[in-house]
Enzyme design. Structure first.
Site, PDB file in Angstrom:
ATOM      1  CD  GLU A   1      -2.574  -1.312   2.605  1.00 35.75           C
ATOM      2  OE1 GLU A   1      -3.510  -2.116   2.684  1.00 35.75           O
ATOM      3  OE2 GLU A   1      -2.148  -0.651   3.584  1.00 35.75           O
TER       4      GLU A   1
ATOM      5  NE  ARG B   1       4.463  14.455   6.655  1.00 38.65           N
ATOM      6  CZ  ARG B   1       5.782  14.355   6.650  1.00 38.65           C
ATOM      7  NH1 ARG B   1       6.513  15.298   6.064  1.00 38.65           N
ATOM      8  NH2 ARG B   1       6.377  13.330   7.221  1.00 38.65           N
TER       9      ARG B   1
ATOM     10  CB  CYS C   1      -1.423  33.427  16.441  1.00 37.07           C
ATOM     11  SG  CYS C   1      -1.679  35.046  15.710  1.00 37.07           S
TER      12      CYS C   1
END
Length: 470
Positions: free
Chosen positions: A312, A359, A390
């Site tokens: 996969e 990420r 922020c």
């Protein structure tokens, strides 16, 4: 020039801060005579003018090439060892109807893990029998939809889910093929949130429970046991973890053969890509041959038939195909005390950030960056590319060397953003999500529309009422 004392050990000062690291960018990426990046024949400044920034650019041919190569690599390796391979695209990396059409056109199946991803795959015209359905908490409605659609396989993740599916298939009077997800106990050498085969986590069954679960499946007339599934993690280089995991699964696989057929062994994905010049991704051909060979050797040693093998890949298909374009807004030099002497880190703020690439904040992920509209001048200077949100953790590229003449308004390109950036995107600080633009043979088209402030306000139900209504 000497390395900055603030730079991580793996980051070397480049001789040319305009050079493009091999393996990090789509193969079609070049600098033209004006110094601008071109992806699939289209200049980055033209893309930015047409679609605004931030914008995620996806090289269609890169996706197709990698999909076809993955299918060929695993099928060829399987054929050499006397079996067959099934290769699924892991939709969680980035799924849209166009992406689904590209990968299936190149011979891949599609793996989904929610009802939403299933709906996208079906809307794209993917044949249900080519779809695998994952997930640790599939709802009754999602399982009903999957059975009704006729998906090729459902990967069972818990006792509760097994009983839910048994009841659903009995009501529908339909037989559903299932796999059992197990934890092999192999720890991938990656961030702990990306390692998914250790014991203390939410996915799958303990390896010692597999025989009990399979016995229950085999007792249900409307469930057809197809085999075991294991996924050891993500962004993995090398084959050692896959070798050990396969060996452990095949020990259970052998015992299960006493009670009936076990036609399939799914070893998941998680194959890594290069995000920086320091990364050396293992070629898929090497991975395929190494993993299938250990399956064949283990089966030979045990005197059992080699099952069909399934994989996969997701990130390795779409990750390198993506490049995000940003515009630089502000620059700020910050003096940092070090053991040797004070050093300067330049903060480069762009018009996106953790809302389009979560990420780095989630996984401490490293990325690269290059000027996209021109060649920079001056010595390489250490920078940290940050977003507009922020949050002090709103970092896009933690450490990179860029030309010292950076200026507001410059266009910056961050490569290897095709996987897990758009799917993890958000509206944090009410920032609209950017569009996704596919490029191929000098032409560009939107494949996922971007959002506007008006789109965000349209979802605010408080605007449905007048002050008098309240």
């Amino acid at each position: 020039m000497p390395a900055s004392p603030l730079a991580p050990a793996w980051l070397e000062p480049p001789a040319d801060p305009n050079a493009l690291a091999a393996g990090v960018w789509p193969a079609s990426t070049v600098r033209d005579a004006d110094g601008a990046l071109r992806i699939a024949g289209i200049a980055a400044p033209e893309l930015a003018r047409t679609y605004g920034t931030p914008v995620l650019i996806i090289d269609e041919q890169e996706v197709r090439r990698r999909a076809a190569s993955a299918v060929r690599a695993f099928e060829d390796a399987a054929s050499r060892h006397g079996t067959q391979a099934r290769v699924y695209y892991a939709g969680k990396a980035f799924l849209s109807t166009e992406i689904a059409r590209w990968v299936t056109a190149e011979g891949m199946r599609v793996d989904v893990c929610t009802g939403g991803e299933l709906a996208v795959a079906l809307a794209a015209g993917v044949r249900p029998g080519l779809i695998g359905f994952h997930g640790n908490n599939k709802s009754v409605a999602e399982l009903e939809d999957a059975v009704a659609a006729g998906v090729g396989a459902i990967v069972l993740d818990s006792d509760i889910e097994l009983e839910r599916l048994a009841a659903i298939t009995a009501r529908a009077d339909r037989t559903q093929s299932v796999l059992v997800r197990v934890n092999s106990g192999v720890h991938a050498e990656t961030h702990h949130f990306l390692a998914t085969a250790h014991e203390d986590q939410k996915f799958g069954f303990a390896l010692e429970d597999a025989e009990r679960i399979v016995a229950r499946i085999r007792s249900v007339p409307t469930l057809a046991f197809a085999g075991l599934h294991c996924h050891i993690g993500s962004q993995i280089f090398g084959t050692a973890g896959f070798h050990e995991s396969a060996a452990r699964l095949l020990a259970v696989h052998e015992r299960l053969l006493a009670g009936g057929e076990v036609p399939l062994l799914n070893l998941g994905g998680g194959f890594g890509i290069a995000y920086t010049s320091a990364d050396q991704a293992t070629p898929l051909e090497e991975l395929a041959e190494g993993i299938v060979e250990v399956v064949a050797d283990e089966c030979a040693a045990r005197g059992i038939p080699i099952p069909v093998v399934a994989f996969e890949p997701g990130r390795s298909i779409v990750g390198t195909a993506g490049v995000t374009l940003y515009e630089i807004g502000t620059l700020k030099d910050v003096t940092v005390e070090t053991d040797a002497a004070p050093a300067v880190r330049r903060y480069v703020s762009v018009d996106g950030g953790m809302s389009d690439n979560a990420r780095p904040a989630l996984y401490d992920a490293q990325f690269s960056a290059r000027l996209a509209a021109r060649r920079g001048a001056g010595d390489p200077q250490l920078v940290r590319v940050v977003g507009r949100h922020c949050e002090s953790g709103d970092v896009v590229v933690d450490a990179e060397y860029l030309p010292s003449d950076l200026a507001p308004g410059d266009l910056l390109a961050v490569p290897a953003t095709g996987a897990y950036c758009q799917p993890l995107s958000s509206n944090y600080n009410h920032v609209p999500r950017p569009p996704v633009v596919a490029v191929r043979d000098g032409a560009a088209r939107v494949i996922v529309r971007g959002e506007s402030i008006a789109d965000l306000l349209a979802r605010d139900a408080g605007l449905d009422h007048t002050e008098g209504d309240r």
